[in-house]
Scaffold this motif. Structure first.
Motif, mmCIF file in Angstrom:
data_model
loop_
_atom_site.group_PDB
_atom_site.id
_atom_site.type_symbol
_atom_site.label_atom_id
_atom_site.label_comp_id
_atom_site.label_asym_id
_atom_site.label_seq_id
_atom_site.Cartn_x
_atom_site.Cartn_y
_atom_site.Cartn_z
ATOM 1 N N VAL A 134 0.827 -1.197 0.000
ATOM 2 C CA VAL A 134 0.000 0.000 0.000
ATOM 3 C C VAL A 134 0.864 1.251 0.000
ATOM 4 O O VAL A 134 0.587 2.220 -0.712
ATOM 5 C CB VAL A 134 -0.953 -0.001 1.209
ATOM 6 C CG1 VAL A 134 -1.730 1.304 1.279
ATOM 7 C CG2 VAL A 134 -1.900 -1.189 1.124
ATOM 8 N N ALA A 149 -0.524 -6.661 4.200
ATOM 9 C CA ALA A 149 -1.366 -7.484 5.072
ATOM 10 C C ALA A 149 -1.357 -6.957 6.506
ATOM 11 O O ALA A 149 -1.265 -7.729 7.464
ATOM 12 C CB ALA A 149 -0.930 -8.945 5.024
ATOM 13 N N GLU A 150 -1.434 -5.641 6.642
ATOM 14 C CA GLU A 150 -1.498 -4.968 7.935
ATOM 15 C C GLU A 150 -0.266 -5.211 8.795
ATOM 16 O O GLU A 150 -0.330 -5.124 10.025
ATOM 17 C CB GLU A 150 -2.766 -5.361 8.693
ATOM 18 C CG GLU A 150 -4.040 -5.022 7.937
ATOM 19 C CD GLU A 150 -5.288 -5.349 8.720
ATOM 20 O OE1 GLU A 150 -6.370 -4.886 8.300
ATOM 21 O OE2 GLU A 150 -5.202 -6.046 9.746
ATOM 22 N N ARG A 151 0.873 -5.477 8.163
ATOM 23 C CA ARG A 151 2.126 -5.659 8.870
ATOM 24 C C ARG A 151 3.205 -4.775 8.252
ATOM 25 O O ARG A 151 3.173 -4.491 7.048
ATOM 26 C CB ARG A 151 2.592 -7.110 8.848
ATOM 27 C CG ARG A 151 1.680 -8.066 9.601
ATOM 28 C CD ARG A 151 2.326 -9.421 9.752
ATOM 29 N NE ARG A 151 3.537 -9.354 10.556
ATOM 30 C CZ ARG A 151 4.296 -10.405 10.843
ATOM 31 N NH1 ARG A 151 3.968 -11.605 10.382
ATOM 32 N NH2 ARG A 151 5.388 -10.253 11.578
ATOM 33 N N GLU A 152 4.142 -4.362 9.089
ATOM 34 C CA GLU A 152 5.241 -3.500 8.667
ATOM 35 C C GLU A 152 6.503 -4.318 8.462
ATOM 36 O O GLU A 152 6.849 -5.156 9.294
ATOM 37 C CB GLU A 152 5.484 -2.413 9.711
ATOM 38 C CG GLU A 152 6.539 -1.389 9.301
ATOM 39 C CD GLU A 152 6.811 -0.384 10.394
ATOM 40 O OE1 GLU A 152 7.104 0.782 10.065
ATOM 41 O OE2 GLU A 152 6.723 -0.764 11.589
ATOM 42 N N TRP A 188 4.324 -1.672 3.960
ATOM 43 C CA TRP A 188 3.201 -2.311 4.652
ATOM 44 C C TRP A 188 2.494 -3.287 3.729
ATOM 45 O O TRP A 188 2.188 -2.963 2.581
ATOM 46 C CB TRP A 188 2.212 -1.265 5.142
ATOM 47 C CG TRP A 188 2.675 -0.535 6.354
ATOM 48 C CD1 TRP A 188 3.498 0.551 6.398
ATOM 49 C CD2 TRP A 188 2.350 -0.856 7.707
ATOM 50 N NE1 TRP A 188 3.710 0.938 7.708
ATOM 51 C CE2 TRP A 188 3.006 0.083 8.528
ATOM 52 C CE3 TRP A 188 1.566 -1.843 8.313
ATOM 53 C CZ2 TRP A 188 2.903 0.067 9.917
ATOM 54 C CZ3 TRP A 188 1.460 -1.860 9.690
ATOM 55 C CH2 TRP A 188 2.132 -0.912 10.469
ATOM 56 N N ARG A 192 2.933 6.063 -2.310
ATOM 57 C CA ARG A 192 1.793 5.167 -2.292
ATOM 58 C C ARG A 192 1.764 4.332 -3.566
ATOM 59 O O ARG A 192 2.440 4.639 -4.545
ATOM 60 C CB ARG A 192 0.480 5.949 -2.172
ATOM 61 C CG ARG A 192 0.350 6.806 -0.930
ATOM 62 C CD ARG A 192 -1.108 7.196 -0.710
ATOM 63 N NE ARG A 192 -1.685 7.844 -1.883
ATOM 64 C CZ ARG A 192 -1.778 9.155 -2.042
ATOM 65 N NH1 ARG A 192 -1.333 9.981 -1.097
ATOM 66 N NH2 ARG A 192 -2.331 9.652 -3.142
#
Length: 115
Positions: free
Chosen positions: A32, A100-103, A98, A52
């Protein structure tokens, strides 16, 4: 697993240029957002630039007008073109993204600007 790998760091003289690359692997779609940070040992990590997936960009005031961030979503890569380098740009540069909602963070690449 997801990995980010930076390359392109090195030494440059004041006023010179370097191009950093960061390639993400282990992903089936574009991140993202992907960002560059830099850090001097013993100091806090600072934001440099962001891109982005739709190519919107943001820069820190310290590098605005000198650095350009860009993305290649097909390759899942992000680049940082650094021009008019200054000694204060010397730091380890890190790629962040980022998914899958992970950094995720890369291992860093060193940039040294000196005469």
């Amino acid at each position: 697993q997801v990995q980010l790998v930076e390359s392109g760091g090195g030494s440059a003289q004041p006023g010179g240029s370097l191009r950093l690359s960061c390639a993400a692997t282990g992903l089936k779609s574009a991140m993202v957002i992907m960002r560059w940070y830099r850090q001097v040992p013993g100091e806090v990590r600072e934001f440099v630039a962001a891109a982005r997936s739709d190519n919107g960009t943001l820069y820190a005031n310290s590098v605005k007008g000198r650095f350009t961030i860009s993305r290649d979503n097909k390759k899942n890569a992000v680049y940082l073109e650094m021009n008019s380098l200054k000694p204060e740009d010397t730091a380890g540069y890190y790629c962040e993204g980022w998914a899958a909602e992970r950094e995720y963070w890369g291992q860093g690449t060193q940039v040294t600007v000196s005469s």
